[in-house]
Design an enzyme around this catalytic site. Structure first.
Site, short mmCIF file in Angstrom:
data_model
loop_
_atom_site.label_atom_id
_atom_site.label_comp_id
_atom_site.label_asym_id
_atom_site.label_seq_id
_atom_site.Cartn_x
_atom_site.Cartn_y
_atom_site.Cartn_z
N ASP A 78 -12.03 4.34 -2.12
CA ASP A 78 -11.43 3.90 -0.92
C ASP A 78 -12.57 3.79 0.09
O ASP A 78 -13.13 5.09 -0.04
CB ASP A 78 -10.08 4.90 -0.60
CG ASP A 78 -9.30 4.32 0.55
OD1 ASP A 78 -8.85 3.13 0.64
OD2 ASP A 78 -9.37 5.01 1.83
N GLU B 23 -14.42 -0.07 -1.99
CA GLU B 23 -14.01 -0.81 -0.89
C GLU B 23 -14.95 -0.52 0.18
O GLU B 23 -14.97 0.56 0.64
CB GLU B 23 -12.55 -0.36 -0.33
CG GLU B 23 -12.04 -1.00 0.66
CD GLU B 23 -10.79 -0.42 1.42
OE1 GLU B 23 -9.98 -1.27 2.00
OE2 GLU B 23 -10.97 0.81 1.41
N ASP C 286 -7.13 5.04 -7.82
CA ASP C 286 -7.76 4.92 -6.47
C ASP C 286 -7.96 6.18 -5.90
O ASP C 286 -7.40 7.19 -5.53
CB ASP C 286 -6.65 4.42 -5.49
CG ASP C 286 -7.00 3.53 -4.28
OD1 ASP C 286 -8.03 3.76 -3.79
OD2 ASP C 286 -6.26 2.68 -4.10
N HIS D 39 -2.82 -4.55 -0.68
CA HIS D 39 -1.83 -3.87 0.13
C HIS D 39 -2.03 -3.95 1.54
O HIS D 39 -1.32 -3.18 2.25
CB HIS D 39 -1.69 -2.50 -0.45
CG HIS D 39 -2.83 -1.55 -0.45
ND1 HIS D 39 -3.88 -2.03 -1.17
CD2 HIS D 39 -2.97 -0.66 0.22
CE1 HIS D 39 -5.04 -0.87 -0.68
NE2 HIS D 39 -4.38 -0.08 0.04
N ASP D 40 -3.12 -4.22 1.87
CA ASP D 40 -3.64 -4.39 3.33
C ASP D 40 -3.41 -5.57 3.92
O ASP D 40 -3.48 -5.54 5.31
CB ASP D 40 -4.99 -3.61 3.50
CG ASP D 40 -5.02 -2.16 3.35
OD1 ASP D 40 -4.10 -1.60 3.46
OD2 ASP D 40 -6.22 -1.69 2.85
O1 TEU Z 1 -8.42 0.63 3.93
C1 TEU Z 1 -9.42 0.52 4.84
C2 TEU Z 1 -9.43 -0.16 5.83
O2 TEU Z 1 -10.23 0.18 6.81
C3 TEU Z 1 -8.52 -1.54 5.92
O3 TEU Z 1 -8.04 -2.39 4.87
C4 TEU Z 1 -7.32 -1.19 7.05
O4 TEU Z 1 -6.23 -1.07 6.46
C5 TEU Z 1 -7.38 -2.34 7.96
O5 TEU Z 1 -8.76 -2.57 8.25
C6 TEU Z 1 -6.68 -1.90 9.17
O6 TEU Z 1 -6.46 -2.93 9.83
C7 TEU Z 1 -8.09 1.49 2.90
C8 TEU Z 1 -6.79 1.62 2.38
O7 TEU Z 1 -6.81 0.16 1.58
C9 TEU Z 1 -5.74 1.53 3.28
O8 TEU Z 1 -4.42 1.56 2.74
C10 TEU Z 1 -5.75 2.98 3.93
O9 TEU Z 1 -4.89 2.98 4.95
C11 TEU Z 1 -6.92 3.26 4.53
O10 TEU Z 1 -8.31 2.83 3.38
C12 TEU Z 1 -7.20 4.73 4.78
O11 TEU Z 1 -7.23 5.35 3.30
#
Ligand code: TEU
Length: 547
Positions: A196, A246, A96, A320-321
């Site tokens: 990311d 992403e 990642d 994971h989000d």
């Molecule tokens: O996530 C990006 C992101 O904007 C979302 O998935 C966010 O967690 C959600 O919209 C909040 O409501 C990526 C990663 O997957 C995440 O775990 C990180 O926190 C984020 O980037 C920052 O690196």
């Protein structure tokens, strides 16, 4: 020629996967110990979320060094062993790459703070007075996206946490650093990369207040994303490797561009539009039941749109989000097994590359936390305060968090019915869901009727039927809101599939087109043959071969 269409990716959140040394914190050796389980499931790639040195403000998405392993997760030797052992089982590792921002503890940022102009230009610093931030943009985790540094008299941009400073991709030196990091990992045997929030890297020339929104329209899918990706892929030597970007708040048109083979950018993208169909007024922290009509329209638009213009989708419900899909789009009580299997079928038979998030193959559910001290995630803790300040009651706020927190998917992997679900012999860094005694891998791997066995079967189908990996897709019954139906056809093996998924716990009447009356059932989540009534969360995949 890319060869990822028949592949399946499994996402590991190492912190919560398996702890080999009893410190309560999952680690790389823990992943190696579970490789036989993953090989049995049949997955081709493992995407590991970040395990690089990090203060863990955002569980590793705040990287302090891109070329090392955080001691909490193990050592570089542990990683080399994992790469080797995975390779023996025909599994490739994807890392990642968090390239939009670094931790403020990264050397580059520390040098910038110490006054080094070269490194100040690695980030987005703006001059200004302490009482007025450069723009009104809002951080994705709540609050302002700017932080003032008194000793420099400057503000820096952080689209996420205050300890995640956005990098300045307009600076060629930053781009060269990133390509170098990719070469470093490729040389170590890494087979693919997840990038990311990579569609946020191209920032605008002009920084201005957003009078209509939170600022995202100025920095999302910026005009140089494609150019920077092409350069990164070429200079990093990763063309043809498995890559997934992403994409935050993106568009179909942009994702077609990012993933078209001729552009040499990415092999596929994650977009999140289908995971916002239960956001009331488009707001994550406002609850409503999923809008199935919207879900069906989004799948149709993205699937058919990517197909028509040569793009490629990453298919997923969970990461994971996100809250657990079975709790969110299915039923984590009465129809737990049926709905988990229906959700798997709905996406695994579509056109694209499917991703399984750890525990999804067991039907793991949200943990239904009831107290704020059970949460660990920075976003959840920030929004707890914000929602309370907005006047929501304690009970209402906790109910929202229980359904929307990123911690819903970060509870420990449920391996067996022993204490802490077999995740750790110590105290886990975050609580285990109460249902681990009945929902766990040990109970399911030996049970032919389990959700695990269903996942294993559907992963295998992709390898056996080229129509799943290579065929075309067409969506049917647009007006039957609760019934997701599509046809797969047009591949070299001349097979056709009809996929029917009842998205609800009500029975649905569906008359099959005549041509399908004699079709054979390839997979389904009820034992007997399909009738014209689809039972609660029933899914069925019908199969014919065209002469
Ligand atoms: O996530 C990006 C992101 O904007 C979302 O998935 C966010 O967690 C959600 O919209 C909040 O409501 C990526 C990663 O997957 C995440 O775990 C990180 O926190 C984020 O980037 C920052 O690196």
């Amino acid at each position: 020629m890319y060869n990822f269409k028949d592949k399946v990716v499994y996402q590991i959140y190492p912190k919560s996967f398996h702890d080999s040394n009893g410190d309560g914190f999952g680690d790389l050796k823990g992943v190696t110990q579970k490789l036989d389980y993953l090989a049995d499931l049949g997955v081709d790639y493992l995407w590991l979320t970040p395990f690089f040195p990090s203060p863990q403000r955002d569980n590793g998405y705040d990287v302090a060094n891109y070329r090392a392993v955080d001691s909490r997760y193990g050592t570089m030797d542990d990683l080399d062993e994992l790469i080797r052992e995975a390779d023996k089982r025909g599994i490739g590792l994807m890392l990642d790459m968090v390239f939009n921002h670094t931790s403020t503890e990264h050397d580059w940022f520390q040098k910038a703070l110490a006054g080094d102009k070269k490194y100040q230009d690695y980030y987005i610093f703006k001059d200004g007075s302490p009482d007025r931030c450069p723009t009104n943009w809002v951080s994705k985790f709540g609050g302002s996206a700017w932080e003032y540094v008194p000793q420099l008299g400057k503000w820096y941009l952080h689209l996420f946490d205050v300890m995640q400073a956005d990098l300045n991709w307009e600076n060629p030196a930053v781009r060269a650093e990133m390509a170098d990091i990719l070469r470093f990992w490729k040389a170590r045997g890494i087979k693919g990369f997840r990038f990311d929030v990579v569609n946020l890297i191209s920032k605008p020339e002009l920084y201005e207040d957003d009078l209509e929104g939170d600022g995202r329209r100025f920095y999302t899918d910026g005009c140089n994303v494609g150019k920077y990706l092409k350069e990164l892929v070429a200079a990093g030597g990763i063309d043809g490797m498995m890559t997934v970007g992403e994409m935050s708040s993106t568009t179909l048109e942009n994702c077609i561009g990012y993933t078209s083979e001729k552009n040499h950018e990415l092999t596929m993208c994650f977009n999140f539009h289908h995971l916002k169909v239960d956001y009331k007024n488009g707001q994550k922290w406002e609850l409503m039941p999923p809008d199935h009509g919207a879900l069906k329209r989004l799948f149709k638009t993205w699937q058919e749109g990517m197909q028509e213009h040569g793009g490629w989708n990453a298919l997923f419900w969970c990461n994971h989000d996100q809250p657990r899909a079975v709790s969110r789009f299915g039923s984590d009580t009465t129809y737990w097994r049926e709905s988990a299997e229906m959700l798997a079928t709905a996406i695994h038979c579509m056109r694209g590359t499917p991703y399984i998030y750890q525990g999804e193959e067991l039907g793991m559910t949200n943990p239904h936390f009831t107290k704020i001290d059970q949460y660990r995630d920075v976003e959840s803790l920030n929004y707890y305060k914000i929602l309370r300040e907005q006047g929501k009651s304690e009970a209402e706020t906790l109910n929202i968090l229980a359904q929307r927190s990123r911690d819903d998917s970060r509870t420990p992997m449920q391996w067996d019915s022993s204490p802490n679900a077999g995740f750790t012999s110590g105290t886990p860094w975050i609580g285990v869901a109460d249902n681990y005694k009945s929902i766990n891998a040990a109970a399911q791997t030996s049970d032919a009727d389990s959700i695990y066995s269903f996942y294993k079967a559907i992963v295998r189908l992709r390898k056996e039927h080229r129509v799943i990996s290579e065929g075309k897709i067409e969506f049917l019954y647009p007006d039957n809101t609760d019934l997701l139906t599509y046809r797969r056809y047009g591949s070299a093996d001349k097979e056709e599939l009809l996929v029917l998924c009842n998205l609800t716990e009500q029975e649905i009447h569906a008359e099959l087109p005549d041509a399908w009356a004699t079709a054979e059932k390839l997979i389904g989540n009820y034992e007997d043959n399909p009738s014209e009534t689809l039972r609660p969360y029933e899914c069925v995949v019908l199969h014919t071969t065209k002469e």
